[in-house]
Design a protein around this motif. Structure first.
Motif, PDB file in Angstrom:
ATOM      1  N   ALA A  37      40.787  34.329  29.237  1.00  0.00           N
ATOM      2  CA  ALA A  37      39.778  34.676  28.224  1.00  0.00           C
ATOM      3  C   ALA A  37      38.410  34.122  28.620  1.00  0.00           C
ATOM      4  O   ALA A  37      37.387  34.811  28.487  1.00  0.00           O
ATOM      5  N   ALA A  38      38.395  32.898  29.134  1.00  0.00           N
ATOM      6  CA  ALA A  38      37.120  32.287  29.535  1.00  0.00           C
ATOM      7  C   ALA A  38      36.496  33.045  30.710  1.00  0.00           C
ATOM      8  O   ALA A  38      35.280  33.293  30.731  1.00  0.00           O
ATOM      9  N   ALA A  39      37.324  33.435  31.664  1.00  0.00           N
ATOM     10  CA  ALA A  39      36.808  34.181  32.825  1.00  0.00           C
ATOM     11  C   ALA A  39      36.284  35.545  32.384  1.00  0.00           C
ATOM     12  O   ALA A  39      35.255  36.022  32.879  1.00  0.00           O
ATOM     13  N   ALA A  40      36.982  36.165  31.428  1.00  0.00           N
ATOM     14  CA  ALA A  40      36.539  37.468  30.931  1.00  0.00           C
ATOM     15  C   ALA A  40      35.211  37.329  30.197  1.00  0.00           C
ATOM     16  O   ALA A  40      34.294  38.134  30.376  1.00  0.00           O
ATOM     17  N   GLU A  41      35.099  36.296  29.392  1.00  0.00           N
ATOM     18  CA  GLU A  41      33.849  36.098  28.650  1.00  0.00           C
ATOM     19  C   GLU A  41      32.682  35.834  29.609  1.00  0.00           C
ATOM     20  O   GLU A  41      31.588  36.368  29.438  1.00  0.00           O
ATOM     21  N   ALA A  42      32.937  35.036  30.643  1.00  0.00           N
ATOM     22  CA  ALA A  42      31.870  34.699  31.599  1.00  0.00           C
ATOM     23  C   ALA A  42      31.426  35.901  32.426  1.00  0.00           C
ATOM     24  O   ALA A  42      30.283  35.952  32.896  1.00  0.00           O
ATOM     25  N   SER A  43      32.307  36.862  32.609  1.00  0.00           N
ATOM     26  CA  SER A  43      32.008  37.970  33.523  1.00  0.00           C
ATOM     27  C   SER A  43      31.737  39.297  32.824  1.00  0.00           C
ATOM     28  O   SER A  43      31.352  40.270  33.487  1.00  0.00           O
ATOM     29  N   GLY A  44      31.998  39.353  31.527  1.00  0.00           N
ATOM     30  CA  GLY A  44      31.833  40.627  30.825  1.00  0.00           C
ATOM     31  C   GLY A  44      33.020  41.558  30.992  1.00  0.00           C
ATOM     32  O   GLY A  44      32.945  42.738  30.648  1.00  0.00           O
ATOM     33  N   ALA A  45      34.138  41.015  31.518  1.00  0.00           N
ATOM     34  CA  ALA A  45      35.339  41.831  31.722  1.00  0.00           C
ATOM     35  C   ALA A  45      36.272  41.699  30.517  1.00  0.00           C
ATOM     36  O   ALA A  45      35.939  41.043  29.525  1.00  0.00           O
ATOM     37  N   HIS A  46      37.453  42.311  30.611  1.00  0.00           N
ATOM     38  CA  HIS A  46      38.508  42.161  29.607  1.00  0.00           C
ATOM     39  C   HIS A  46      39.573  41.222  30.169  1.00  0.00           C
ATOM     40  O   HIS A  46      39.584  40.927  31.365  1.00  0.00           O
ATOM     41  N   TYR A  47      40.497  40.816  29.320  1.00  0.00           N
ATOM     42  CA  TYR A  47      41.645  40.077  29.818  1.00  0.00           C
ATOM     43  C   TYR A  47      42.887  40.557  29.097  1.00  0.00           C
ATOM     44  O   TYR A  47      42.796  41.177  28.027  1.00  0.00           O
ATOM     45  N   GLY A  48      44.046  40.280  29.709  1.00  0.00           N
ATOM     46  CA  GLY A  48      45.284  40.731  29.093  1.00  0.00           C
ATOM     47  C   GLY A  48      46.472  40.031  29.693  1.00  0.00           C
ATOM     48  O   GLY A  48      46.334  39.275  30.652  1.00  0.00           O
ATOM     49  N   PRO A  49      47.670  40.281  29.148  1.00  0.00           N
ATOM     50  CA  PRO A  49      48.886  39.654  29.668  1.00  0.00           C
ATOM     51  C   PRO A  49      49.163  40.134  31.095  1.00  0.00           C
ATOM     52  O   PRO A  49      48.938  41.304  31.418  1.00  0.00           O
ATOM     53  N   LEU A  50      49.684  39.223  31.906  1.00  0.00           N
ATOM     54  CA  LEU A  50      49.865  39.528  33.329  1.00  0.00           C
ATOM     55  C   LEU A  50      50.670  40.785  33.642  1.00  0.00           C
ATOM     56  O   LEU A  50      50.214  41.591  34.454  1.00  0.00           O
ATOM     57  N   PRO A  51      51.831  41.000  33.023  1.00  0.00           N
ATOM     58  CA  PRO A  51      52.543  42.196  33.477  1.00  0.00           C
ATOM     59  C   PRO A  51      51.804  43.466  33.087  1.00  0.00           C
ATOM     60  O   PRO A  51      51.918  44.487  33.744  1.00  0.00           O
ATOM     61  N   ASP A  52      51.023  43.413  31.989  1.00  0.00           N
ATOM     62  CA  ASP A  52      50.409  44.642  31.460  1.00  0.00           C
ATOM     63  C   ASP A  52      49.188  45.098  32.252  1.00  0.00           C
ATOM     64  O   ASP A  52      48.971  46.298  32.406  1.00  0.00           O
ATOM     65  N   ILE A  53      48.394  44.135  32.742  1.00  0.00           N
ATOM     66  CA  ILE A  53      47.086  44.551  33.273  1.00  0.00           C
ATOM     67  C   ILE A  53      47.183  45.375  34.553  1.00  0.00           C
ATOM     68  O   ILE A  53      46.248  46.093  34.895  1.00  0.00           O
ATOM     69  N   VAL A  54      48.324  45.290  35.256  1.00  0.00           N
ATOM     70  CA  VAL A  54      48.413  46.064  36.505  1.00  0.00           C
ATOM     71  C   VAL A  54      48.885  47.494  36.262  1.00  0.00           C
ATOM     72  O   VAL A  54      48.779  48.343  37.149  1.00  0.00           O
ATOM     73  N   LYS A  55      49.399  47.761  35.052  1.00  0.00           N
ATOM     74  CA  LYS A  55      50.097  49.042  34.838  1.00  0.00           C
ATOM     75  C   LYS A  55      49.212  50.259  35.120  1.00  0.00           C
ATOM     76  O   LYS A  55      49.616  51.161  35.826  1.00  0.00           O
ATOM     77  N   ASP A  56      48.015  50.270  34.559  1.00  0.00           N
ATOM     78  CA  ASP A  56      47.136  51.427  34.753  1.00  0.00           C
ATOM     79  C   ASP A  56      46.057  51.167  35.796  1.00  0.00           C
ATOM     80  O   ASP A  56      45.113  51.955  35.903  1.00  0.00           O
TER      81      ASP A  56
END
Ligand code: NAP
Length: 205
Positions: A37-56
């Motif tokens: 969450a901190a990395a997403a906030e610092a970069s303007g990206a999103h974050y999510g659970p590990l198995p889910d983010i690679v799916k799409d």
């Protein structure tokens, strides 16, 4: 593109910043949801659970310390084929901090180990040579980024992502030449930590 970044540290945050600025949809995940969450906030990206983010994801960046590669790839199901058909960018340096000696077996690249751990993924060695700050503050003229991989389409995808953050990609060879690129990073790290500008150790040809 939809880009999944595995890892929540300095490099992950910098690349997320660069690709988000370029208009990509970046999703960060790591073993700590708080750090994601901190990395997403610092970069303007999103974050999510590990198995889910690679799916799409159209491309995946592996951005953990080399000791954590097997853990994070297992966490996203890579050994069971979850990354099949996807470009998997490997920027990792399997070296002791500040020393530069490769910790892989002689003749072996960490990128080849990544390929073994992620069957079906199209591993591309890339972006391991420059500090992360290069990708949030591009130079003019752009730096040259040698990359290695075995398949033309993923090499094109990764090349496009490198141009988007201000680099000029050059295909150096197949994954069998990744060890050579990894040794170059070891060379640079050794000189840099000895206080020597590595650029002065390369002939201007
Ligand atoms: N920083 C640079 O300028 C740069 C340049 C070129 C290449 N690289 C490469 O990029 C990679 C990341 O570097 P970094 O600078 O971002 O390092 P960092 O700031 O120390 O972050 C390391 C990341 O690895 C994760 N990690 C470590 N062990 C793990 C494990 N067993 N399972 C899951 N995650 C694990 C950490 O998770 P936790 O936060 O949970 O510990 C953290 O997300 C490294 O392989 C490095 O060689 C970095």
């Amino acid at each position: 593109m939809r880009i999944a970044i595995l890892g929540t540290g300095t490099f992950a945050t910098a690349l997320a910043t660069g690709w988000t600025r370029a208009g990509h949809d970046v999703n960060i995940g790591g073993r700590s949801p708080q750090r994601a969450a901190a990395a997403a906030e610092a970069s303007g990206a999103h974050y999510g659970p590990l198995p889910d983010i690679v799916k799409d994801a159209d491309a995946v960046l592996l951005s953990v310390r080399w000791e954590g590669i097997a853990d994070i790839l297992t966490a996203v199901g890579a050994p069971d084929g979850s990354l099949t058909g996807k470009p998997l960018i490997d920027p990792t340096n399997a070296v002791d901090h500040g020393i530069g000696v490769l910790r892989t077996d002689p003749g072996r690249a960490i990128a080849q180990r990544v390929a073994e751990l992620a069957p079906g993924a199209h591993v591309v060695k890339a972006l391991h040579l420059f500090p992360s700050t290069r990708w949030t503050a591009p130079t003019s003229p752009p730096v040259t980024v040698p990359i290695c991989g075995d398949d033309p389409a993923p090499l094109q995808t990764v090349s496009s992502l490198i141009r988007d953050i201000g680099g000029t990609p050059v295909v150096f060879g197949g994954l069998d030449r990744a060890r050579q690129l990894e040794e170059v990073a070891g060379f640079v790290i050794t000189l840099a930590f000895a206080g020597i500008n590595p650029q002065l150790a390369i002939p201007a040809v």
